[in-house]
Design a protein around this motif. Structure first.
Motif, PDB file in Angstrom:
ATOM      1  N   LYS A   1       0.802  -1.231   0.000  1.00 22.94           N
ATOM      2  CA  LYS A   1       0.000   0.000   0.000  1.00 22.94           C
ATOM      3  C   LYS A   1       0.836   1.284   0.000  1.00 22.94           C
ATOM      4  O   LYS A   1       0.359   2.348   0.349  1.00 22.94           O
ATOM      5  CB  LYS A   1      -0.998   0.003   1.148  1.00 22.94           C
ATOM      6  N   THR A   2       2.101   1.146  -0.397  1.00 20.15           N
ATOM      7  CA  THR A   2       2.982   2.297  -0.527  1.00 20.15           C
ATOM      8  C   THR A   2       3.319   2.463  -2.013  1.00 20.15           C
ATOM      9  O   THR A   2       3.745   1.509  -2.666  1.00 20.15           O
ATOM     10  CB  THR A   2       4.282   2.101   0.277  1.00 20.15           C
ATOM     11  N   SER A   3       3.132   3.652  -2.530  1.00 21.21           N
ATOM     12  CA  SER A   3       3.373   3.932  -3.940  1.00 21.21           C
ATOM     13  C   SER A   3       4.838   3.713  -4.313  1.00 21.21           C
ATOM     14  O   SER A   3       5.747   4.070  -3.554  1.00 21.21           O
ATOM     15  CB  SER A   3       2.978   5.380  -4.239  1.00 21.21           C
ATOM     16  N   LEU A   4       5.054   3.103  -5.483  1.00 27.20           N
ATOM     17  CA  LEU A   4       6.399   2.904  -6.017  1.00 27.20           C
ATOM     18  C   LEU A   4       6.643   3.903  -7.138  1.00 27.20           C
ATOM     19  O   LEU A   4       5.740   4.202  -7.917  1.00 27.20           O
ATOM     20  CB  LEU A   4       6.546   1.476  -6.548  1.00 27.20           C
ATOM     21  N   THR A   5       7.863   4.420  -7.207  1.00 33.24           N
ATOM     22  CA  THR A   5       8.248   5.367  -8.254  1.00 33.24           C
ATOM     23  C   THR A   5       8.948   4.593  -9.351  1.00 33.24           C
ATOM     24  O   THR A   5      10.040   4.051  -9.141  1.00 33.24           O
ATOM     25  CB  THR A   5       9.163   6.456  -7.681  1.00 33.24           C
TER      26      THR A   5
END
Length: 155
Positions: free
Chosen positions: A46-50
């Motif tokens: 649930k953490t955005s990846l770049t």
């Protein structure tokens, strides 16, 4: 979060998928759009990846992930692999066959099965080293076979 490939960190982790044949513009557009749609919402726990995507030399699909911001998880990598499998089905080809060696012969990229490499190349033939790990490694991913993992395949 999807970013431009040219702007993502040179230390970004990469995955390279190789088409055995030259991709045409329609195929490249499909791949870029399909993967971009996935990467813009790609997450690990649930953490955005770049991340970024590009296609090099009309053969090599490259996904870059800036792990200085957030690292991928096993599940997030699995979702990427599923997307690659969907592209393979669409193209009706394999993008993950690591038994192929991509060589530059007469200014053209040739996909050669590793078992046949010595029939088409020598130690000085340039090949694309798709085992690279970071975006900065693209500075040296085209190298003579004698300097790469496949040197032992040449007799």
């Amino acid at each position: 979060m999807l970013v431009d490939f040219n702007n993502i960190s040179n230390e970004s982790r990469i995955w390279v998928y190789a088409s055995p044949y030259k991709l045409n513009n329609d195929q490249e557009d499909y791949i870029i759009n399909f993967l971009s749609n996935h990467l813009k919402d790609w997450e690990a726990h649930k953490t955005s990846l770049t991340a970024a995507v590009t296609i090099l030399e009309n053969h090599f699909i490259v996904i870059a992930l800036d792990e200085d911001i957030n690292k991928a998880s096993g599940c997030s990598i699995d979702t990427l692999q599923h997307k690659i499998q969907e592209i393979e089905n669409y193209l009706e080809t394999s993008l993950t066959n690591r038994l192929n060696v991509f060589c530059l012969i007469d200014d053209k990229i040739h996909c050669i099965p590793s078992s046949e490499l010595s029939n088409f190349a020598n130690k000085e033939t340039l090949f694309y080293d798709l085992t690279i790990q970071k975006k900065s490694d693209f500075n040296s991913y085209l190298k003579p076979i004698k300097d790469g993992w496949c040197s032992g395949l040449i007799k």
